[in-house]
Design a protein around this motif. Structure first.
Motif, PDB file in Angstrom:
ATOM      1  N   ASP A 308     -30.335 -30.519 -78.940  1.00 41.56           N
ATOM      2  CA  ASP A 308     -30.584 -31.590 -79.906  1.00 41.56           C
ATOM      3  C   ASP A 308     -30.955 -32.938 -79.282  1.00 41.56           C
ATOM      4  N   GLU A 309     -30.967 -33.042 -77.946  1.00 40.72           N
ATOM      5  CA  GLU A 309     -31.421 -34.301 -77.348  1.00 40.72           C
ATOM      6  C   GLU A 309     -32.916 -34.529 -77.583  1.00 40.72           C
ATOM      7  N   ILE A 310     -33.642 -33.466 -77.993  1.00 41.58           N
ATOM      8  CA  ILE A 310     -35.082 -33.651 -78.247  1.00 41.58           C
ATOM      9  C   ILE A 310     -35.357 -34.149 -79.673  1.00 41.58           C
ATOM     10  N   ILE A 311     -34.297 -34.288 -80.461  1.00 37.51           N
ATOM     11  CA  ILE A 311     -34.477 -34.775 -81.841  1.00 37.51           C
ATOM     12  C   ILE A 311     -35.057 -36.193 -81.809  1.00 37.51           C
ATOM     13  N   ASN A 312     -36.118 -36.425 -82.599  1.00 33.59           N
ATOM     14  CA  ASN A 312     -36.779 -37.735 -82.563  1.00 33.59           C
ATOM     15  C   ASN A 312     -36.916 -38.363 -83.948  1.00 33.59           C
ATOM     16  N   GLY A 313     -36.251 -37.787 -84.927  1.00 38.02           N
ATOM     17  CA  GLY A 313     -36.265 -38.380 -86.255  1.00 38.02           C
ATOM     18  C   GLY A 313     -37.489 -38.050 -87.089  1.00 38.02           C
ATOM     19  N   ASP A 314     -38.466 -37.336 -86.491  1.00 37.87           N
ATOM     20  CA  ASP A 314     -39.671 -37.043 -87.259  1.00 37.87           C
ATOM     21  C   ASP A 314     -40.177 -35.621 -86.971  1.00 37.87           C
ATOM     22  N   SER A 315     -41.007 -35.464 -85.925  1.00 38.20           N
ATOM     23  CA  SER A 315     -41.568 -34.127 -85.668  1.00 38.20           C
ATOM     24  C   SER A 315     -40.512 -33.164 -85.114  1.00 38.20           C
ATOM     25  N   VAL A 316     -39.461 -33.719 -84.550  1.00 39.76           N
ATOM     26  CA  VAL A 316     -38.264 -32.906 -84.275  1.00 39.76           C
ATOM     27  C   VAL A 316     -37.147 -33.562 -85.073  1.00 39.76           C
ATOM     28  N   PHE A 317     -37.112 -33.220 -86.356  1.00 40.57           N
ATOM     29  CA  PHE A 317     -36.141 -33.869 -87.246  1.00 40.57           C
ATOM     30  C   PHE A 317     -34.756 -33.287 -87.003  1.00 40.57           C
ATOM     31  N   ASP A 318     -34.738 -32.006 -86.663  1.00 41.72           N
ATOM     32  CA  ASP A 318     -33.461 -31.362 -86.364  1.00 41.72           C
ATOM     33  C   ASP A 318     -33.726 -30.202 -85.413  1.00 41.72           C
ATOM     34  N   PHE A 319     -32.677 -29.754 -84.744  1.00 42.49           N
ATOM     35  CA  PHE A 319     -32.820 -28.640 -83.816  1.00 42.49           C
ATOM     36  C   PHE A 319     -31.727 -27.624 -84.108  1.00 42.49           C
ATOM     37  N   ASP A 320     -32.115 -26.350 -84.078  1.00 42.81           N
ATOM     38  CA  ASP A 320     -31.168 -25.269 -84.336  1.00 42.81           C
ATOM     39  C   ASP A 320     -30.482 -24.888 -83.019  1.00 42.81           C
ATOM     40  N   ALA A 321     -29.251 -25.342 -82.866  1.00 44.91           N
ATOM     41  CA  ALA A 321     -28.557 -25.182 -81.587  1.00 44.91           C
ATOM     42  C   ALA A 321     -28.116 -23.737 -81.310  1.00 44.91           C
ATOM     43  N   THR A 322     -28.338 -22.823 -82.260  1.00 42.74           N
ATOM     44  CA  THR A 322     -28.036 -21.418 -81.939  1.00 42.74           C
ATOM     45  C   THR A 322     -29.149 -20.816 -81.085  1.00 42.74           C
ATOM     46  N   LYS A 323     -30.304 -21.494 -81.062  1.00 41.55           N
ATOM     47  CA  LYS A 323     -31.441 -20.955 -80.304  1.00 41.55           C
ATOM     48  C   LYS A 323     -31.299 -21.286 -78.821  1.00 41.55           C
ATOM     49  N   LEU A 324     -31.706 -20.355 -77.989  1.00 42.34           N
ATOM     50  CA  LEU A 324     -31.717 -20.620 -76.559  1.00 42.34           C
ATOM     51  C   LEU A 324     -33.163 -20.603 -76.081  1.00 42.34           C
ATOM     52  N   SER A 325     -33.777 -21.771 -76.122  1.00 37.88           N
ATOM     53  CA  SER A 325     -35.164 -21.934 -75.694  1.00 37.88           C
ATOM     54  C   SER A 325     -35.153 -22.644 -74.348  1.00 37.88           C
ATOM     55  N   VAL A 326     -35.914 -22.122 -73.401  1.00 36.17           N
ATOM     56  CA  VAL A 326     -35.848 -22.657 -72.042  1.00 36.17           C
ATOM     57  C   VAL A 326     -37.252 -22.939 -71.528  1.00 36.17           C
ATOM     58  N   ASN A 327     -37.446 -24.144 -71.036  1.00 44.92           N
ATOM     59  CA  ASN A 327     -38.731 -24.512 -70.437  1.00 44.92           C
ATOM     60  C   ASN A 327     -38.731 -24.187 -68.942  1.00 44.92           C
ATOM     61  N   THR A 328     -39.889 -23.693 -68.461  1.00 42.65           N
ATOM     62  CA  THR A 328     -39.950 -23.209 -67.075  1.00 42.65           C
ATOM     63  C   THR A 328     -40.922 -23.994 -66.198  1.00 42.65           C
ATOM     64  N   TYR A 329     -41.431 -25.135 -66.670  1.00 38.21           N
ATOM     65  CA  TYR A 329     -42.389 -25.890 -65.857  1.00 38.21           C
ATOM     66  C   TYR A 329     -41.831 -26.233 -64.469  1.00 38.21           C
ATOM     67  N   GLY A 330     -40.556 -26.614 -64.429  1.00 37.64           N
ATOM     68  CA  GLY A 330     -39.963 -27.055 -63.169  1.00 37.64           C
ATOM     69  C   GLY A 330     -39.944 -25.970 -62.113  1.00 37.64           C
ATOM     70  N   LEU A 331     -40.007 -24.730 -62.585  1.00 39.04           N
ATOM     71  CA  LEU A 331     -39.908 -23.567 -61.718  1.00 39.04           C
ATOM     72  C   LEU A 331     -41.282 -23.169 -61.179  1.00 39.04           C
ATOM     73  N   GLY A 332     -42.321 -23.601 -61.900  1.00 36.79           N
ATOM     74  CA  GLY A 332     -43.666 -23.195 -61.508  1.00 36.79           C
ATOM     75  C   GLY A 332     -44.011 -21.791 -61.949  1.00 36.79           C
ATOM     76  N   LEU A 333     -43.213 -21.237 -62.833  1.00 35.11           N
ATOM     77  CA  LEU A 333     -43.518 -19.907 -63.377  1.00 35.11           C
ATOM     78  C   LEU A 333     -43.787 -20.058 -64.868  1.00 35.11           C
ATOM     79  N   ALA A 334     -44.694 -19.259 -65.391  1.00 32.26           N
ATOM     80  CA  ALA A 334     -44.896 -19.250 -66.836  1.00 32.26           C
ATOM     81  C   ALA A 334     -43.694 -18.562 -67.484  1.00 32.26           C
ATOM     82  N   GLY A 335     -43.394 -18.946 -68.723  1.00 32.75           N
ATOM     83  CA  GLY A 335     -42.298 -18.292 -69.444  1.00 32.75           C
ATOM     84  C   GLY A 335     -42.504 -16.794 -69.523  1.00 32.75           C
ATOM     85  N   ILE A 336     -43.744 -16.394 -69.694  1.00 31.38           N
ATOM     86  CA  ILE A 336     -44.041 -14.964 -69.799  1.00 31.38           C
ATOM     87  C   ILE A 336     -43.779 -14.261 -68.464  1.00 31.38           C
TER      88      ILE A 336
END
Lengths: 483, 282
Positions: A308-336
């Motif tokens: 929920d730290e990505i909540i911005n009051g508009d385009s991310v109005f709320d976040f479903d904290a049951t979801k486990l979504s992970v970004n992989t840019y830092g790793l240099g690997l695609a999510g796939i």
């Protein structure tokens, strides 16, 4: 107040099983006895309730008994005026919403990051899509929700639109300002249709984003079989107070089977009961699992499991904290790539990976030790495969150029050309990169060089291109321009 | 009246031991724990109905999983034992002066408590003050550690129970990471004989080999285990269990054993032809 302890379809099936009714009706396997191999595989209990609609077991197309009762209890559980049991997946619920709300030539306002089934439903209905550019996050490389201003502008520019379509939430767990959108749309006489394929739990957990019905939306399609625990292909179609449910039933019956599976119906009935009675503690636990996994995954380094730290009051109005979504840019690997490594090297199947993210589906069926395996495997993937922060392909929103309504384009004369020579032409079929399965091209849209470039980079990252009649997607069908 | 404990070694083979007296029984958060007294094997610990150890033959298992790597590593100071709530491996490690610290990671605190109370022959290992007990998931414990241990002993139950995670590739990789540059990992490697254990053995072999440059399998005879023929895996970053085996150094420490000896050390890596063939097929 309905009694949420009841599950009328389930009770009737149990009752039927106990009375040892002699079957001289379909299905021909006769409680499994006529198909020993299948019974051996699925179990006698399962086969004994695979029965047909009868006077006593009611009928999904014209419910007057136990199904009607089950639907009424479900409606109350979801805070809806009406609820339909659906057996053709949430795709059938989506079709029900769209076919009953926008007719041929009428406009539907929708974000581009909708599931393919929505645009398919437009091919069926003949309606015209008016796309709202979903905001996107460069940091995460994903499409977000719709900003309220964008919806307002689109409504102003298209006052004749009949309905606004909203994802609640997106696959990644991101919610738009649903209540705000409902107020806007209603004040312009438009309906709000909601895809809650990934939000069945919103009506039952505590501290979760607002559900469509709570926000006052008119219709919602709920994948009970995702977070709700019912059998695959079962779903709910929910309706608010201003929707004529009898008319919607007629629309649904156009395409719905007349031999609805009682296994699916009972699974909806039982799962609704479970969520109504213990949904709060169930989703508290699921949230706890996800939160634990997020903290541990973020501690590994290079991964970013967002919340929920990505909540911005508009385009991310709320976040479903049951979801486990992970970004992989830092790793240099695609999510796939992470998805494939988890599967091939660690025997772990996650929900999907796209160019920069992956999603592990967390539910009540999880166990701590399996979470430990996932986290451990991610730590190992970082140790063994990381390439360092990627100059990776970032998510791009490619604004679709709608030249023709999807239905017209889908049924127009077409010819096949090599994909890489198709720039400037009008596409007559779908094309999407899977994952995440969001359309890049839909029937009636202009093919651009930017789109072709994006397809190439997605393919190089390991995404599969689906949609075109040519399964290799080397060729694409375009309109011939002849009537 | 006669009570018999029965354990299915396969769907068609049963091992049975006459019970003198049931000593302890508990369903913990992770598994069913039973301890009973028998005429033939002394006290027996069964987890989820499967014999984990008996007082009569546990020395074979614990000596072999401990002394083989300890006789190869020139100076093992920091040791991690994963699993093994009974304390038997700790007892054997306790015989070495060189060891400075031992971490024991056993997920099931109830198992540790039951063993301390009812299995004194192995639980004596807990009295060593170099031992720290961590009741945590093994993979979770290891995940953030790097370059810490000289030796890791993976003393797991079989992969059907809570030990499942200790047979995964991510676990072996995490062990590799947690070991120092010349570290050794030894694991309970299942059995080649019956198909259930041999499948687990092959999986374990394949996965360890993907994580470690050196992997050699050795064997022992453990009468209370299915088929009696049991294997261990010796995985290391550097040392070969035979070439780097220093007999004199080990003998000089004057360690008392009942099964392990330095002649046996050399022989234990000589495997039957069918076992070799199984491993080569991987």
């Amino acid at each position: 107040m309905k009694d949420q302890n009841r599950a009328p379809v389930y009770e009737a099936l149990e009752n039927m099983r106990n009375t040892k009714l002699v079957p001289f009706d379909v299905p021909g396997h006769k409680r499994g006895k006529g198909n020993p191999a299948l019974t051996q595989f699925l179990g006698e209990k399962c086969m004994s309730v695979d029965v047909n609609s009868t006077k006593y077991l009611d009928s999904l197309g014209h419910p007057t008994g136990i199904i009607k009762e089950g639907e009424e209890i479900a409606a109350e559980a979801f805070g809806a005026s009406h609820a339909f049991f659906m057996v053709g997946g949430t795709t059938s619920s989506i079709q029900g919403m769209i076919l009953s709300s926008v007719r041929k030539g009428e406009k539907l306002i929708l974000p581009r990051n909708v599931h393919q089934s929505i645009i398919n439903a437009l091919v069926l209905s003949g309606a015209i899509p008016v796309y709202v550019n979903p905001q996107s996050s460069q940091r995460l490389g994903i499409a977000l929700g719709m900003s309220l201003d964008d919806v307002r502008d689109t409504i102003k520019a298209n006052p004749d639109a009949k309905a606004v379509f909203v994802n609640n939430p997106t696959y990644y767990g991101i919610c738009s300002n649903l209540r705000g959108i409902v107020e806007l749309a209603h004040s312009h006489g438009m309906r709000v249709l909601v895809d809650e394929a990934h939000g069945a739990h919103f009506s039952f957990g505590k501290g979760l984003p607002l559900s469509a019905m709570q926000a006052g939306a008119d219709m919602s399609s709920v994948s009970m079989h995702k977070s709700g625990g019912s059998l695959t292909q079962s779903s709910f179609l929910l309706m608010g107070e201003h929707v004529n449910a009898d008319y919607v039933r007629q629309i649904v019956n156009l395409t719905q089977t007349t031999s609805a599976s009682y296994l699916l119906l009972a699974s909806l009935d039982i799962s609704r009961r479970t969520l109504a009675l213990s949904g709060q503690e169930i989703f508290e636990k699921v949230k706890g699992f996800s939160q634990y996994a997020r903290e541990e995954i973020n501690a590994i380094g290079d991964y970013y499991a967002y919340s929920d730290e990505i909540i911005n009051g508009d385009s991310v109005f709320d976040f479903d904290a049951t979801k486990l979504s992970v970004n992989t840019y830092g790793l240099g690997l695609a999510g796939i790539e992470v998805h494939d490594l988890l599967h091939d090297e660690y025997d772990i199947q996650i929900e999907f990976g796209d160019l920069g993210n992956f999603l592990a589906y967390i539910s009540i069926g999880d166990k701590t030790k399996n979470l430990e395996r996932l986290i451990g495997a991610l730590a190992e993937i970082r140790r063994l495969y990381r390439r360092g922060p990627s100059a990776a392909i970032r998510y791009e929103y490619l604004a679709p150029q709608v030249a023709l309504p999807p239905q017209e384009a889908f049924y127009s004369p077409r010819r096949s050309v090599p994909l890489d020579q198709s720039a400037g032409e009008i596409c007559s079929e779908f094309l999407m990169t899977y994952p995440p399965g969001i359309p890049i091209l839909a029937p009636g849209e202009r093919i651009t060089q930017d789109i072709l470039d994006y397809i190439r980079s997605s393919r190089e990252a390991g995404c599969v291109i689906t949609g075109p009649a040519d399964l290799e997607a080397d060729r694409i069908n375009i309109l011939t321009g002849e009537a | 009246m006669a009570f018999w404990f029965m354990e299915n070694h396969t769907d068609n083979v049963v091992m049975s031991i006459k019970v003198k007296e049931q000593v302890y029984s508990e369903q913990s958060e992770y598994q069913r724990i039973d301890i009973f007294e028998s005429e033939e094997f002394g006290r027996v610990l069964a987890l989820d109905g499967i014999i984990n150890l008996t007082e009569k033959d546990e020395f074979i298992y614990h000596e072999m999983i401990t002394h083989v790597p300890m006789a190869v590593h020139p100076n093992p100071e920091h040791v991690l034992v994963v699993g093994a709530g009974d304390g038997g491996a700790l007892r054997e490690l306790g015989k070495y002066q060189s060891v400075q610290h031992i971490d024991l990671v056993e997920i099931d605190a109830a198992l540790v408590a039951a063993c301390r109370k009812y299995l004194p022959t192995t639980a004596i290992g807990y009295q060593d003050e170099r031992v720290t007990v961590h009741n945590r998931d093994g993979l979770r414990f290891l995940r953030r550690l790097e370059d810490v241990y000289d030796l890791i002993i993976v003393d797991s139950t079989d992969p059907a129970g809570p030990g499942e995670i200790l047979f995964t590739k991510e676990f072996y990789g995490s062990c590799y990471k947690a070991l120092k540059q010349d570290g050794i990992m030894v694991n309970q490697h299942e059995s080649p004989f019956y198909s259930y254990e041999s499948a687990a053995m092959m999986r374990s072999y394949r996965r360890i080999r993907s994580a470690f440059p050196v992997l050699r399998v050795y064997q022992a005879h453990i009468p209370s285990y299915p088929s009696g023929h049991w294997l261990f895996g010796f995985a290391s970053k550097k040392y070969d269990p035979l070439k780097d085996f220093d007999e004199k150094r080990w003998l000089a420490q004057g360690i008392q054993t009942r099964y392990y000896n330095t002649d046996l050390h050399r022989g234990t890596f000589c495997l039957p032809t069918y076992v070799r063939a199984l491993l080569e097929s991987e």
